[in-house]
Write an enzyme that holds these catalytic residues in place. Structure first.
Site, PDB file in Angstrom:
ATOM      1  N   ASP A  91       0.908  -1.236  -0.076  1.00  0.00           N
ATOM      2  CA  ASP A  91      -0.013   0.081  -0.103  1.00  0.00           C
ATOM      3  C   ASP A  91       1.168   1.285  -0.079  1.00  0.00           C
ATOM      4  O   ASP A  91       2.062   0.990  -0.515  1.00  0.00           O
ATOM      5  CB  ASP A  91      -1.019  -0.091   1.226  1.00  0.00           C
ATOM      6  CG  ASP A  91      -2.145   0.557   0.904  1.00  0.00           C
ATOM      7  OD1 ASP A  91      -2.356   1.783   0.777  1.00  0.00           O
ATOM      8  OD2 ASP A  91      -3.441   0.000   1.074  1.00  0.00           O
ATOM      9  N   ASP A  92       0.287   2.472   0.479  1.00  0.00           N
ATOM     10  CA  ASP A  92       1.242   3.489   0.384  1.00  0.00           C
ATOM     11  C   ASP A  92       2.539   3.195   1.189  1.00  0.00           C
ATOM     12  O   ASP A  92       2.411   2.832   2.220  1.00  0.00           O
ATOM     13  CB  ASP A  92       0.655   4.606   0.964  1.00  0.00           C
ATOM     14  CG  ASP A  92      -0.747   5.186   0.483  1.00  0.00           C
ATOM     15  OD1 ASP A  92      -0.700   4.933  -0.792  1.00  0.00           O
ATOM     16  OD2 ASP A  92      -1.635   5.621   1.143  1.00  0.00           O
ATOM     17  N   GLY A 104       4.662  -0.626  -3.985  1.00  0.00           N
ATOM     18  CA  GLY A 104       3.835   0.247  -3.214  1.00  0.00           C
ATOM     19  C   GLY A 104       2.884   1.168  -3.842  1.00  0.00           C
ATOM     20  O   GLY A 104       2.973   1.039  -5.312  1.00  0.00           O
ATOM     21  N   HIS A 105       2.131   2.006  -3.280  1.00  0.00           N
ATOM     22  CA  HIS A 105       1.316   2.975  -3.703  1.00  0.00           C
ATOM     23  C   HIS A 105       1.708   4.332  -3.665  1.00  0.00           C
ATOM     24  O   HIS A 105       1.053   5.180  -3.799  1.00  0.00           O
ATOM     25  CB  HIS A 105       0.069   2.736  -2.909  1.00  0.00           C
ATOM     26  CG  HIS A 105      -0.648   1.526  -3.418  1.00  0.00           C
ATOM     27  ND1 HIS A 105      -1.925   1.104  -2.744  1.00  0.00           N
ATOM     28  CD2 HIS A 105      -0.397   0.389  -4.089  1.00  0.00           C
ATOM     29  CE1 HIS A 105      -2.396  -0.048  -3.276  1.00  0.00           C
ATOM     30  NE2 HIS A 105      -1.243  -0.663  -4.004  1.00  0.00           N
ATOM     31  N   GLY A 106       3.046   4.323  -3.532  1.00  0.00           N
ATOM     32  CA  GLY A 106       3.680   5.813  -3.406  1.00  0.00           C
ATOM     33  C   GLY A 106       3.760   6.360  -2.064  1.00  0.00           C
ATOM     34  O   GLY A 106       3.550   5.852  -1.151  1.00  0.00           O
TER      35      GLY A 106
END
Length: 396
Positions: free
Chosen positions: A216-217, A238-240
Protein backbone atom coordinates in the site's frame (compact mmCIF):
# COMPACT_ATOMS: atom_id res chain seq x y z
CA UNK A 1 10.16 24.99 8.01
CA UNK A 2 11.50 21.92 6.18
CA UNK A 3 15.09 22.90 7.02
CA UNK A 4 14.11 23.54 10.63
CA UNK A 5 12.56 20.08 10.84
CA UNK A 6 15.62 18.44 9.24
CA UNK A 7 18.06 20.25 11.53
CA UNK A 8 15.91 19.19 14.47
CA UNK A 9 16.29 15.58 13.35
CA UNK A 10 20.07 15.89 13.24
CA UNK A 11 20.15 17.43 16.70
CA UNK A 12 18.00 14.56 17.90
CA UNK A 13 20.54 12.09 16.51
CA UNK A 14 23.32 13.80 18.44
CA UNK A 15 21.34 14.03 21.66
CA UNK A 16 20.60 10.30 21.74
CA UNK A 17 24.21 9.36 21.10
CA UNK A 18 24.92 10.39 24.69
CA UNK A 19 22.88 7.45 26.03
CA UNK A 20 25.52 4.82 25.18
CA UNK A 21 26.33 4.38 28.87
CA UNK A 22 22.73 3.60 29.76
CA UNK A 23 21.88 0.86 32.25
CA UNK A 24 20.97 -2.29 30.30
CA UNK A 25 17.90 -4.44 31.00
CA UNK A 26 18.38 -7.60 28.95
CA UNK A 27 15.19 -9.62 28.46
CA UNK A 28 17.23 -12.81 28.83
CA UNK A 29 17.75 -11.85 32.46
CA UNK A 30 13.97 -12.00 32.87
CA UNK A 31 13.65 -15.46 31.36
CA UNK A 32 13.32 -14.72 27.64
CA UNK A 33 14.52 -17.52 25.36
CA UNK A 34 15.43 -17.00 21.72
CA UNK A 35 14.20 -20.39 20.63
CA UNK A 36 11.55 -19.06 18.25
CA UNK A 37 8.60 -20.50 20.17
CA UNK A 38 8.67 -19.36 23.83
CA UNK A 39 6.54 -16.24 24.34
CA UNK A 40 8.68 -13.46 25.83
CA UNK A 41 5.89 -10.94 26.45
CA UNK A 42 6.13 -11.12 30.25
CA UNK A 43 9.92 -10.93 30.20
CA UNK A 44 9.77 -7.88 27.91
CA UNK A 45 7.12 -6.15 30.03
CA UNK A 46 9.20 -6.73 33.17
CA UNK A 47 12.35 -5.38 31.56
CA UNK A 48 10.45 -2.38 30.21
CA UNK A 49 8.86 -1.62 33.59
CA UNK A 50 12.24 -1.46 35.32
CA UNK A 51 13.88 0.52 32.51
CA UNK A 52 11.02 3.00 32.44
CA UNK A 53 11.28 3.49 36.21
CA UNK A 54 15.01 4.22 36.03
CA UNK A 55 15.95 7.80 36.89
CA UNK A 56 18.93 7.63 34.51
CA UNK A 57 18.96 6.65 30.80
CA UNK A 58 18.11 2.97 30.34
CA UNK A 59 18.19 0.38 27.58
CA UNK A 60 15.93 -2.60 27.01
CA UNK A 61 17.92 -5.18 25.07
CA UNK A 62 16.61 -8.06 23.00
CA UNK A 63 19.75 -9.95 21.95
CA UNK A 64 20.34 -12.03 18.83
CA UNK A 65 17.98 -14.94 18.26
CA UNK A 66 14.36 -15.44 17.29
CA UNK A 67 11.78 -14.59 19.94
CA UNK A 68 8.03 -15.23 19.90
CA UNK A 69 6.03 -12.26 21.15
CA UNK A 70 2.31 -11.79 21.63
CA UNK A 71 0.85 -8.26 21.66
CA UNK A 72 2.43 -5.88 24.18
CA UNK A 73 1.92 -2.25 25.17
CA UNK A 74 5.08 -0.55 26.43
CA UNK A 75 3.73 2.41 28.35
CA UNK A 76 5.21 5.61 29.71
CA UNK A 77 5.71 8.13 30.97
CA UNK A 78 9.24 7.08 31.88
CA UNK A 79 11.51 8.87 34.33
CA UNK A 80 14.42 9.17 31.87
CA UNK A 81 15.10 8.45 28.17
CA UNK A 82 14.77 4.80 27.18
CA UNK A 83 16.38 2.92 24.30
CA UNK A 84 14.79 -0.19 22.82
CA UNK A 85 17.58 -2.20 21.19
CA UNK A 86 16.44 -5.12 19.05
CA UNK A 87 19.32 -7.23 17.79
CA UNK A 88 17.35 -10.37 17.00
CA UNK A 89 13.97 -11.09 15.44
CA UNK A 90 10.60 -10.75 17.13
CA UNK A 91 7.86 -12.96 15.64
CA UNK A 92 4.18 -12.19 16.00
CA UNK A 93 1.53 -14.93 16.21
CA UNK A 94 0.62 -15.86 12.65
CA UNK A 95 -3.08 -16.27 13.47
CA UNK A 96 -4.79 -12.83 13.59
CA UNK A 97 -7.60 -14.22 15.78
CA UNK A 98 -5.11 -14.43 18.65
CA UNK A 99 -5.00 -10.62 18.87
CA UNK A 100 -7.36 -8.70 21.13
CA UNK A 101 -6.33 -5.23 19.92
CA UNK A 102 -5.19 -3.52 16.70
CA UNK A 103 -1.54 -3.28 17.69
CA UNK A 104 1.24 -5.85 18.06
CA UNK A 105 4.05 -3.80 19.65
CA UNK A 106 2.78 -0.47 21.01
CA UNK A 107 4.86 2.35 22.47
CA UNK A 108 2.82 5.09 24.09
CA UNK A 109 3.15 8.28 26.12
CA UNK A 110 6.96 8.25 26.10
CA UNK A 111 9.24 11.29 25.95
CA UNK A 112 12.77 10.38 24.83
CA UNK A 113 12.60 7.05 22.99
CA UNK A 114 15.29 5.50 20.82
CA UNK A 115 14.89 2.29 18.85
CA UNK A 116 17.88 0.64 17.20
CA UNK A 117 19.82 -2.60 16.93
CA UNK A 118 19.49 -3.90 13.37
CA UNK A 119 16.74 -6.38 14.31
CA UNK A 120 13.40 -7.28 12.74
CA UNK A 121 9.74 -7.10 13.77
CA UNK A 122 8.21 -10.01 11.82
CA UNK A 123 4.42 -9.67 11.74
CA UNK A 124 3.89 -12.98 9.89
CA UNK A 125 1.09 -11.34 7.97
CA UNK A 126 0.67 -13.63 5.00
CA UNK A 127 -2.26 -15.55 6.50
CA UNK A 128 -4.02 -12.33 7.50
CA UNK A 129 -3.86 -10.69 4.07
CA UNK A 130 -6.15 -13.35 2.67
CA UNK A 131 -8.69 -12.59 5.40
CA UNK A 132 -8.74 -8.85 4.74
CA UNK A 133 -12.13 -7.99 3.21
CA UNK A 134 -12.08 -4.24 3.91
CA UNK A 135 -12.33 -3.49 0.19
CA UNK A 136 -15.88 -4.87 0.19
CA UNK A 137 -16.89 -4.70 3.85
CA UNK A 138 -16.95 -1.29 5.54
CA UNK A 139 -17.46 -3.01 8.91
CA UNK A 140 -14.43 -5.23 8.54
CA UNK A 141 -12.31 -6.22 11.51
CA UNK A 142 -9.15 -4.14 11.83
CA UNK A 143 -6.06 -6.31 11.79
CA UNK A 144 -3.05 -5.55 14.02
CA UNK A 145 -0.35 -3.07 13.04
CA UNK A 146 3.27 -4.16 13.64
CA UNK A 147 4.42 -0.98 15.40
CA UNK A 148 2.27 1.70 16.96
CA UNK A 149 3.69 4.92 18.39
CA UNK A 150 0.99 6.77 20.34
CA UNK A 151 1.81 10.20 21.77
CA UNK A 152 5.56 9.66 21.61
CA UNK A 153 7.80 12.74 21.66
CA UNK A 154 11.51 13.32 20.99
CA UNK A 155 12.04 9.90 19.42
CA UNK A 156 14.59 8.39 17.07
CA UNK A 157 13.82 5.11 15.29
CA UNK A 158 16.72 3.80 13.24
CA UNK A 159 18.35 0.69 11.83
CA UNK A 160 15.47 -1.73 12.37
CA UNK A 161 13.11 -3.54 10.00
CA UNK A 162 9.38 -4.14 10.04
CA UNK A 163 8.46 -7.22 8.01
CA UNK A 164 5.11 -8.54 6.73
CA UNK A 165 2.73 -6.75 9.05
CA UNK A 166 -0.86 -7.97 9.02
CA UNK A 167 -2.06 -4.39 8.51
CA UNK A 168 -0.15 -1.08 8.56
CA UNK A 169 3.56 -1.60 9.19
CA UNK A 170 3.86 1.52 11.37
CA UNK A 171 1.21 3.87 12.73
CA UNK A 172 2.23 7.19 14.30
CA UNK A 173 -0.42 9.13 16.24
CA UNK A 174 0.03 12.28 18.29
CA UNK A 175 3.82 12.39 17.88
CA UNK A 176 6.07 15.42 18.25
CA UNK A 177 9.68 15.62 17.08
CA UNK A 178 10.07 12.04 15.86
CA UNK A 179 12.57 10.76 13.29
CA UNK A 180 12.84 7.52 11.33
CA UNK A 181 16.32 7.10 9.84
CA UNK A 182 17.75 4.15 7.93
CA UNK A 183 14.44 2.43 8.63
CA UNK A 184 13.37 -0.58 6.59
CA UNK A 185 9.91 -1.82 5.60
CA UNK A 186 9.56 -5.08 3.71
CA UNK A 187 6.36 -6.73 2.45
CA UNK A 188 5.27 -8.01 -0.98
CA UNK A 189 3.24 -5.98 -3.45
CA UNK A 190 0.13 -8.11 -2.88
CA UNK A 191 0.00 -7.50 0.88
CA UNK A 192 -3.28 -5.66 1.49
CA UNK A 193 -3.47 -2.40 3.51
CA UNK A 194 0.12 -2.63 4.68
CA UNK A 195 0.96 1.10 4.59
CA UNK A 196 4.65 1.52 5.38
CA UNK A 197 4.52 4.49 7.76
CA UNK A 198 1.16 6.14 8.42
CA UNK A 199 1.18 9.45 10.28
CA UNK A 200 -1.78 11.27 11.80
CA UNK A 201 -2.23 14.28 14.09
CA UNK A 202 1.51 14.62 14.57
CA UNK A 203 3.90 17.57 14.42
CA UNK A 204 7.51 17.37 13.27
CA UNK A 205 7.99 13.83 11.93
CA UNK A 206 10.97 13.05 9.68
CA UNK A 207 11.47 9.97 7.50
CA UNK A 208 15.05 10.01 6.26
CA UNK A 209 17.29 7.75 4.17
CA UNK A 210 14.95 4.77 4.40
CA UNK A 211 13.60 2.08 2.07
CA UNK A 212 10.00 0.95 1.98
CA UNK A 213 8.67 -2.03 0.04
CA UNK A 214 5.02 -2.82 0.73
CA UNK A 215 1.53 -3.42 -0.68
CA UNK A 216 0.00 0.00 0.00
CA UNK A 217 1.24 3.57 0.47
CA UNK A 218 4.93 3.68 1.35
CA UNK A 219 4.19 6.78 3.42
CA UNK A 220 0.66 8.00 4.10
CA UNK A 221 -0.22 11.23 5.87
CA UNK A 222 -3.58 11.50 7.58
CA UNK A 223 -5.33 14.55 8.96
CA UNK A 224 -3.43 16.72 11.41
CA UNK A 225 -0.05 15.92 9.88
CA UNK A 226 2.09 19.04 10.31
CA UNK A 227 5.70 19.76 9.36
CA UNK A 228 6.47 16.36 7.85
CA UNK A 229 9.76 15.75 6.03
CA UNK A 230 10.30 12.74 3.76
CA UNK A 231 13.85 12.84 2.39
CA UNK A 232 16.02 10.24 0.73
CA UNK A 233 13.35 7.52 0.74
CA UNK A 234 13.23 4.68 -1.79
CA UNK A 235 9.66 3.43 -2.32
CA UNK A 236 8.48 0.42 -4.26
CA UNK A 237 6.64 -1.77 -4.64
CA UNK A 238 3.77 0.14 -3.10
CA UNK A 239 1.25 2.87 -3.75
CA UNK A 240 3.63 5.80 -3.49
CA UNK A 241 4.08 8.67 -1.04
CA UNK A 242 0.63 10.00 -0.27
CA UNK A 243 -1.14 12.80 1.53
CA UNK A 244 -4.54 11.38 2.46
CA UNK A 245 -6.97 10.17 1.87
CA UNK A 246 -8.64 13.16 3.54
CA UNK A 247 -12.23 14.12 4.19
CA UNK A 248 -13.81 10.84 5.17
CA UNK A 249 -14.54 11.74 8.79
CA UNK A 250 -15.96 14.64 10.81
CA UNK A 251 -13.63 17.19 12.43
CA UNK A 252 -10.46 16.27 10.59
CA UNK A 253 -7.54 18.54 11.40
CA UNK A 254 -5.65 20.51 8.71
CA UNK A 255 -2.61 19.10 6.94
CA UNK A 256 0.13 21.76 6.89
CA UNK A 257 3.76 21.64 5.81
CA UNK A 258 4.72 18.51 3.87
CA UNK A 259 8.17 18.34 2.25
CA UNK A 260 9.01 15.31 0.09
CA UNK A 261 12.46 15.61 -1.48
CA UNK A 262 15.23 13.54 -3.06
CA UNK A 263 13.17 10.33 -3.19
CA UNK A 264 13.16 7.43 -5.66
CA UNK A 265 9.96 5.56 -6.53
CA UNK A 266 10.29 2.25 -8.36
CA UNK A 267 7.52 0.17 -9.95
CA UNK A 268 4.82 1.63 -7.69
CA UNK A 269 1.13 2.15 -8.47
CA UNK A 270 1.55 5.86 -7.70
CA UNK A 271 4.42 8.27 -7.27
CA UNK A 272 3.62 11.40 -5.26
CA UNK A 273 -0.05 11.73 -4.50
CA UNK A 274 -2.64 13.89 -2.74
CA UNK A 275 -6.06 12.29 -2.38
CA UNK A 276 -9.38 13.41 -0.91
CA UNK A 277 -12.76 11.74 -0.84
CA UNK A 278 -15.70 13.08 -2.85
CA UNK A 279 -18.68 14.17 -0.77
CA UNK A 280 -16.13 14.91 1.94
CA UNK A 281 -16.42 16.85 5.14
CA UNK A 282 -14.86 20.37 4.97
CA UNK A 283 -11.13 20.67 5.61
CA UNK A 284 -7.84 22.08 4.39
CA UNK A 285 -4.47 20.84 3.17
CA UNK A 286 -1.76 23.37 2.36
CA UNK A 287 1.96 24.01 2.00
CA UNK A 288 2.79 20.63 0.40
CA UNK A 289 5.89 20.32 -1.75
CA UNK A 290 7.29 17.45 -3.83
CA UNK A 291 10.72 18.08 -5.34
CA UNK A 292 13.64 16.17 -6.84
CA UNK A 293 11.83 12.85 -7.29
CA UNK A 294 13.03 10.04 -9.56
CA UNK A 295 10.30 7.83 -11.05
CA UNK A 296 11.07 4.39 -12.47
CA UNK A 297 8.13 2.75 -14.28
CA UNK A 298 5.51 4.28 -11.98
CA UNK A 299 1.85 3.95 -12.97
CA UNK A 300 0.70 7.43 -11.84
CA UNK A 301 3.86 9.46 -11.21
CA UNK A 302 2.15 12.72 -10.19
CA UNK A 303 -1.44 12.65 -9.04
CA UNK A 304 -3.68 15.04 -7.14
CA UNK A 305 -7.08 13.36 -6.98
CA UNK A 306 -10.01 15.00 -5.21
CA UNK A 307 -12.35 12.26 -6.40
CA UNK A 308 -10.57 9.36 -4.71
CA UNK A 309 -13.17 6.61 -4.45
CA UNK A 310 -11.75 3.09 -4.15
CA UNK A 311 -14.18 0.20 -4.55
CA UNK A 312 -17.07 2.68 -4.99
CA UNK A 313 -17.41 3.21 -1.23
CA UNK A 314 -18.48 6.85 -1.64
CA UNK A 315 -20.77 9.32 -3.42
CA UNK A 316 -18.62 9.77 -6.48
CA UNK A 317 -20.65 12.60 -8.05
CA UNK A 318 -20.50 14.98 -5.07
CA UNK A 319 -17.44 17.29 -5.01
CA UNK A 320 -14.87 17.20 -2.23
CA UNK A 321 -14.88 20.04 0.33
CA UNK A 322 -11.19 19.75 1.19
CA UNK A 323 -9.53 23.03 0.18
CA UNK A 324 -6.06 22.42 -1.27
CA UNK A 325 -3.56 25.27 -1.64
CA UNK A 326 0.16 26.08 -1.87
CA UNK A 327 1.26 22.89 -3.62
CA UNK A 328 4.34 22.41 -5.78
CA UNK A 329 5.58 19.57 -8.00
CA UNK A 330 9.16 20.31 -9.08
CA UNK A 331 12.08 18.44 -10.65
CA UNK A 332 10.22 15.18 -11.16
CA UNK A 333 11.77 12.93 -13.78
CA UNK A 334 11.89 9.36 -15.06
CA UNK A 335 9.45 6.94 -16.65
CA UNK A 336 5.70 6.48 -16.41
CA UNK A 337 3.91 3.15 -16.77
CA UNK A 338 0.76 4.92 -18.05
CA UNK A 339 0.20 7.56 -20.70
CA UNK A 340 -1.33 10.13 -18.32
CA UNK A 341 1.79 10.86 -16.30
CA UNK A 342 0.52 13.98 -14.49
CA UNK A 343 -2.99 14.37 -13.09
CA UNK A 344 -4.06 17.44 -11.11
CA UNK A 345 -7.79 16.91 -10.58
CA UNK A 346 -9.15 19.40 -8.07
CA UNK A 347 -12.59 19.90 -6.58
CA UNK A 348 -15.30 21.74 -8.48
CA UNK A 349 -16.62 23.18 -5.20
CA UNK A 350 -13.27 24.39 -3.82
CA UNK A 351 -10.75 24.63 -6.70
CA UNK A 352 -7.07 24.31 -5.84
CA UNK A 353 -5.09 27.53 -5.38
CA UNK A 354 -1.40 28.38 -5.67
CA UNK A 355 -0.35 25.18 -7.43
CA UNK A 356 3.08 25.22 -9.08
CA UNK A 357 4.35 22.74 -11.69
CA UNK A 358 7.98 23.08 -12.73
CA UNK A 359 10.72 21.06 -14.42
CA UNK A 360 8.81 17.85 -15.14
CA UNK A 361 10.35 15.26 -17.46
CA UNK A 362 8.37 12.01 -17.55
CA UNK A 363 8.60 9.61 -20.48
CA UNK A 364 6.02 7.03 -21.53
CA UNK A 365 6.85 4.53 -24.26
CA UNK A 366 3.54 2.67 -24.56
CA UNK A 367 1.45 2.05 -27.69
CA UNK A 368 -0.94 4.98 -27.11
CA UNK A 369 1.72 7.60 -27.83
CA UNK A 370 3.83 9.96 -25.71
CA UNK A 371 3.05 10.97 -22.12
CA UNK A 372 0.28 13.45 -21.51
CA UNK A 373 -1.41 15.23 -18.58
CA UNK A 374 -4.83 16.14 -17.21
CA UNK A 375 -6.12 18.99 -15.06
CA UNK A 376 -9.43 20.01 -13.53
CA UNK A 377 -10.42 23.06 -11.49
CA UNK A 378 -6.89 24.44 -11.21
CA UNK A 379 -4.81 27.17 -12.86
CA UNK A 380 -1.24 26.19 -12.04
CA UNK A 381 1.83 28.40 -12.27
CA UNK A 382 4.17 26.79 -14.81
CA UNK A 383 7.92 27.06 -15.28
CA UNK A 384 10.94 25.20 -16.65
CA UNK A 385 10.86 22.20 -18.94
CA UNK A 386 7.49 20.47 -18.93
CA UNK A 387 7.28 17.04 -20.51
CA UNK A 388 4.43 16.28 -20.83
CA UNK A 389 3.00 19.74 -21.37
CA UNK A 390 1.05 20.75 -18.29
CA UNK A 391 -2.74 20.45 -18.40
CA UNK A 392 -2.74 19.10 -21.96
CA UNK A 393 -6.29 17.96 -21.33
CA UNK A 394 -8.75 19.90 -19.20
CA UNK A 395 -11.24 17.55 -17.54
CA UNK A 396 -14.70 18.94 -16.83
Amino acid sequence: MAMKSYVGALLLLLSFSSSINAQVFNVATYGAKGDGSSDISQALLSAWKEACASTTPAKVLIPGGTFALTEVALDGPCKAPVEFELQGTLKAPADPSLFKTDGWVVFQRIDGLTMSGGGTFDGQGKTAWGQNDCAKNTNCRTLPTNLRFNFVTNALIHDVTTLDSKYFQVNVLGAKNMTFQNFHVNAPADSINTDGIHIGRSDGVNILDSDIKTGDDCVSLGDGSRQITVKGVTCGPGHGISVGSLGKYENEEPVEGVFVTNCTIIGADNGVRIKTWPASKPGTASDMHFEDIQMDNVLNPVILDQGYCPFNQCKAGVPSLIKISKVSFKKIRGTSASQVAVKVLCSQSVPCEEVEIADIDLVYNGPEGPATSECANVKPVLSGKLNPAACAKVVS
